[in-house]
Design an enzyme around this catalytic site. Structure first.
Site, PDB file in Angstrom:
ATOM      1  N   PHE A 219       0.803  -1.224   0.000  1.00 21.86           N
ATOM      2  CA  PHE A 219       0.000   0.000   0.000  1.00 21.86           C
ATOM      3  C   PHE A 219       0.837   1.274   0.000  1.00 21.86           C
ATOM      4  CE2 PHE A 219      -3.138  -3.090   1.185  1.00 21.86           C
ATOM      5  CZ  PHE A 219      -4.308  -2.605   0.608  1.00 21.86           C
ATOM      6  N   ASN A 342      -0.601  -0.014  -4.344  1.00 21.17           N
ATOM      7  CA  ASN A 342      -2.043  -0.001  -4.120  1.00 21.17           C
ATOM      8  C   ASN A 342      -2.390   1.172  -3.211  1.00 21.17           C
ATOM      9  OD1 ASN A 342      -4.685  -0.450  -3.312  1.00 21.17           O
ATOM     10  ND2 ASN A 342      -4.420  -2.625  -2.888  1.00 21.17           N
TER      11      ASN A 342
END
Length: 399
Positions: A219, A342
């Site tokens: 992330f 992400n």
């Protein structure tokens, strides 16, 4: 009662006049990231150094392997050593840190959204005061008034702008927000909806843990802004993607696989290794139901353009394999994953923007294909699907 009948006729007439012409359409996209860039090859050193966890050598080696196989080259992350020095409780799992995290996010999340929104508004070519609705999706805020009011103030939107805040939808937040924007645009003639998506991993950041290390390896931080409207279009408005039909599907019994929970030490994020396989097992049926709803009964998946949320390399690989897609079909999603990681709900804005860039440069087949699909996945497990159309491919005149 003639009076009542007349009133009903007037109401029906006004209701019809309030509806827009044609489907909701994406007409401008903007993206933004924090300034701090961390190369993926260096992330394990960065993360274990930041958390003072260099002694956890086995976990660090595992993260290095995760990063190497991730398909990511770099990520943008707001959290740095300066913030840790100011708030050491963030890396101390025995001290409460939620309040500090929320305080930082409350300032930085709308700023990042503002940067993306100003780019989208500039591309749109109309004043911010022409925005009629604002939808803000984030998992990074836990207070009210929330980031929607802050963003409206930063952009100088009208006090009468209609605001909606979506919280904790995670990676599916962008898809959920776009479906709501579609409904608003099609049922309010002249509406121009600003969809703002902004995320900071700061709220979920934690010291190394076996159950969370995959998420930390994937992330990053970012914001996307998408302006949605329906016809009639004014001078200068450029339809990019028509949103023909939208649906949401939950995979039963998968609540355990992906989720978030607010705790005293931040938002606890859990991601099961089963997620890519669960999506693979359910994606084809979800797509078939979405396309059948618009009369497209036997779609050839390779005759579509694809805007897929790149939750991770394994998710993209599984979708490509299950649907037997040609290797370049998910090129835009893979490019975004490579360049940004992400970014949860904001990521789909980057994928749509990348498709537009490739269309302009004629780098993929999105220019030729009339039909396409957007997919996003989030807690539930939830699949957000939007059947899309390329106005340029179907020969629509741009205004």
């Amino acid at each position: 009662m003639p009076g009542a009948a007349t009133t009903a006729a007037v109401v029906d007439s006004r209701r019809s006049a309030q509806r827009a012409e044609g489907p909701a359409t994406i007409i401008a996209i903007g993206t933004a990231n924090p300034a701090n860039i961390v190369p993926q090859d260096d992330f394990a050193d960065y993360y274990f150094g930041l958390t003072k966890s260099e002694h956890l050598t086995e976990l660090k080696d595992k993260m290095k392997r995760i990063c190497k196989k991730s398909g990511i080259e770099k990520r943008y992350i707001h959290l740095d050593e300066e913030i840790i020095r100011a708030h050491p409780e963030i890396i101390d799992k025995h001290q409460p840190s939620l309040e500090a995290r929320v305080e930082i996010a409350a300032a930085e999340v709308p700023k990042l959204a503002e940067s993306a929104a100003r780019k989208a508004i500039a591309k749109w070519g109309h004043p911010a005061t022409d925005i009629t609705h604002l939808i803000f999706s984030t998992y990074s805020g836990c207070r009210a008034p929330s980031t929607d009011i802050q963003l409206a103030s930063l952009l100088g939107l009208r006090p009468s702008v209609s605001r909606t805040i979506l919280s904790l939808h995670g990676c599916s937040g962008g898809g959920r927000a776009l479906q709501l924007a579609k409904e608003l645009a099609e049922n309010n003639r002249g509406a121009r909806v600003l969809v703002a998506l902004s995320e900071l991993t700061l709220v979920c950041f934690s010291t190394p843990d076996e159950s969370k290390i995959v998420g930390h390896g994937l992330f990053g931080d970012g914001a996307g802004a998408i302006i949605v409207g329906a016809g009639p279009f004014s001078d200068g408005e450029c339809p990019l993607f028509e949103m023909v039909a939208a649906s949401q599907t939950m995979i039963p019994g998968t609540e355990h696989a992906l989720g978030m929970q607010a705790t005293s030490t931040g938002i606890d994020f859990h991601l099961s290794v089963q997620v890519p396989m669960l999506i693979k097992d359910n994606i084809q049926q979800s797509l078939l139901e979405s396309f059948q709803s618009v009369g497209y009964t036997d779609p050839d998946w390779n005759n579509l353009f694809w805007a897929v949320h790149p939750g991770g390399r394994a998710i993209l690989d599984n979708i490509e394999g299950k649907l037997q897609l040609q290797p370049w079909k998910l090129a835009a999603s893979r490019q975004v994953l490579r360049e940004f990681g992400n970014m949860s709900g904001a990521t789909i804005a980057f994928v749509l923007d990348e498709l537009c860039h490739r269309r302009e440069k004629d780098e993929d087949e999105s220019q030729q294909h009339e039909w396409g699909v957007m997919l996003a996945f989030g807690p539930g497990i939830t699949i957000e699907t939007i059947v899309m159309r390329n106005p340029l491919a179907r020969g629509l005149k741009q205004n």
